[in-house]
Design a protein around this motif. Structure first.
Motif, mmCIF file in Angstrom:
data_model
loop_
_atom_site.group_PDB
_atom_site.id
_atom_site.type_symbol
_atom_site.label_atom_id
_atom_site.label_comp_id
_atom_site.label_asym_id
_atom_site.label_seq_id
_atom_site.Cartn_x
_atom_site.Cartn_y
_atom_site.Cartn_z
ATOM 1 N N ASN A 247 0.835 -1.123 -0.103
ATOM 2 C CA ASN A 247 -0.117 0.038 -0.297
ATOM 3 C C ASN A 247 1.466 1.053 -0.102
ATOM 4 N N TYR A 248 2.133 1.295 -0.408
ATOM 5 C CA TYR A 248 3.070 2.722 -0.327
ATOM 6 C C TYR A 248 2.693 3.482 -1.154
ATOM 7 N N PHE A 257 5.234 11.927 1.495
ATOM 8 C CA PHE A 257 6.686 11.394 1.237
ATOM 9 C C PHE A 257 7.452 10.519 1.965
ATOM 10 N N HIS A 258 7.324 11.987 3.130
ATOM 11 C CA HIS A 258 8.464 12.164 4.518
ATOM 12 C C HIS A 258 7.197 10.738 5.263
ATOM 13 N N TYR A 259 6.482 10.649 5.668
ATOM 14 C CA TYR A 259 6.346 9.228 6.341
ATOM 15 C C TYR A 259 6.257 8.051 6.330
ATOM 16 N N ALA A 260 6.061 8.018 4.043
ATOM 17 C CA ALA A 260 5.580 6.559 3.767
ATOM 18 C C ALA A 260 7.256 6.157 3.616
ATOM 19 N N LEU A 263 8.412 5.064 7.229
ATOM 20 C CA LEU A 263 7.552 3.518 7.234
ATOM 21 C C LEU A 263 8.067 2.322 6.107
ATOM 22 N N MET A 264 8.934 2.705 5.208
ATOM 23 C CA MET A 264 9.744 1.205 4.425
ATOM 24 C C MET A 264 10.875 1.206 5.076
ATOM 25 N N ARG A 278 13.210 1.378 -6.956
ATOM 26 C CA ARG A 278 13.115 -0.416 -6.709
ATOM 27 C C ARG A 278 11.733 -0.657 -6.140
ATOM 28 N N LEU A 279 11.360 -0.234 -5.667
ATOM 29 C CA LEU A 279 9.964 0.063 -4.596
ATOM 30 C C LEU A 279 8.883 -0.603 -6.172
#
Length: 415
Positions: A247-248, A257-260, A263-264, A278-279
């Protein structure tokens, strides 16, 4: 028997709505309700009176009845069960007649103490004649209608009047969406906690709660976001890391983008573009392999970032760690654009094509830009003036007069 008939009429109304014949469904439902009402009334009229009443010819009933019976008698059947009441309410809503939806529901609410009792105060005891009387669908629809009419305060009051055991997953989603629009994140947090405790957690509610955490003023945001991700992942049968990976793009849109990226576990800002590309490529390959839908943002990411890692590796004189396919950004961009029609059919393809031609020309791949435009044209895809303008520059740079003539002929000025 009456419950079975009401369920059948509800299905008929929903089927008519699905076929684009909502008004027909409502008309037939009223005919059925009138028939039931006539069967339940003691027969004290002559055949002549019955016929006149049915066709509205009786002067006493012409203005106060529908199909020969009172509106109250009609509504008695049309609100007999949650199934038929919700079907009628949704049908009225589809034709922008929410006043009728509200009237139908609140007439039932005010006139039937058992409905208020079952929803608000006491455990439901099944009635063999009315086995479906939790009124969940109808209550959810009332909440939606009140929210649509910008009456969030009344919707919240009604939500609070409903026992938690009579709420559905969707009940919480309706209220969370409304509070999110008003940026009332404290209320979203309360909804999330209540839903979690009552077994009504859903992915959408979890995502809205995560958005509230990202937007709010709380300490330890990443820790809390990971906790919510754990909860949501558990109801999908996934591990938290896999759920975040899957669910990125949604997380990026809702949290930023910062928190996403955090989380990754992409903690190094210097490598985030490399990691995100890459993702995107992983999602792209999975989608191609499974022939599943791909988030358009993954395609845009590939187009915008392809070649970035290669340029960085060359500028720093280090060996690239990407595979052979990634080492050819031009091929990646062209492949992403052409595959987007199959993998993301609902996407804004003009925007994707535009990103593609911009990326190719920025790489100096003017010939490949022309080839891409020609392939897209062969698919019968419309090209707007911005795309044609860039393609024209690419043809001029390549001194390709044939391509230039073809592209100019596609311009609206030449049609």
């Amino acid at each position: 028997e009456k419950y079975i008939l009401s369920s059948a009429v509800a299905k008929m109304v929903r089927s008519c709505s699905a076929a684009g014949q909502t008004r027909t469904g409502l008309y037939l439902a009223n005919i059925a309700a009138a028939t039931v009402a006539k069967c339940e009334e003691p027969s004290k009229k002559s055949m002549k009176d019955v016929v006149k009443s049915f066709f509205g010819l009786d002067s006493n009933t012409k203005r106060s009845t529908i199909h020969g019976v009172s509106k109250a008698s009609l509504n008695n059947f049309l609100s007999y069960s949650d199934e038929i009441l919700s079907a009628l309410m949704e049908a009225y809503r589809e034709i922008d007649d929410t006043d009728n939806s509200l009237e139908l529901f609140f007439n039932k609410w005010e006139g039937d103490p058992s409905m208020r009792k079952s929803v608000r105060s006491a455990p439901f005891h099944s009635n063999p004649d009315n086995p479906d009387q939790k009124w969940i669908k109808s209550c959810d629809l009332i909440l939606e209608i009140l929210v649509d009419r910008n009456n969030l305060e009344l919707a919240h009051s009604f939500y609070q009047a409903i026992l938690p055991s009579y709420r559905s997953h969707y009940t919480y989603i309706i209220m969370a969406r409304a509070f999110a629009l008003e940026e009332k994140w404290d209320e979203v947090e309360k909804l999330y906690s209540t839903a979690l405790n009552n077994g009504c957690l859903s992915e959408e509610l979890g995502l809205i709660a995560m958005e509230g955490i990202a937007q709010g003023e709380v300490n330890g945001k990443i820790r809390i976001l990971r906790t919510v991700a754990d909860h949501v992942a558990s109801i999908t049968g996934m591990k938290s890391g896999r759920w975040i990976f899957k669910n990125y793009w949604t997380l990026k849109r809702q949290l930023g983008f910062h928190y996403a990226r955090l989380l990754m576990w992409w903690n190094d800002p210097a490598r985030t573009q490399q990691e995100e590309l890459r993702l995107a490529l992983q999602h792209f390959e999975e989608s191609k392999k499974n022939r599943s839908m791909l988030d358009p943002d993954a395609i845009i990411c590939i187009i915008q970032l392809a070649g970035h890692k290669q340029r960085r590796a060359r500028s720093e004189n280090i060996k690239s760690t990407v595979d052979d396919e990634e080492e050819n950004p031009t091929a990646l961009i062209i492949n992403a654009v052409l595959e987007s029609f199959a993998l993301a059919p609902g996407a804004d393809h003009s925007a994707i094509i535009l990103e593609g031609v911009i990326a190719l020309t920025n790489l100096g791949s003017n010939r490949e830009c022309i080839d891409l435009v020609e392939k897209v044209v062969d698919k019968g895809i419309y090209l707007d003036r911005h795309i044609l303008k860039i393609a024209t520059k690419a043809a001029l740079a390549e001194s390709d007069t044939t391509a230039l003539k073809t592209i100019r002929n596609l311009s609206p000025e030449h049609t």
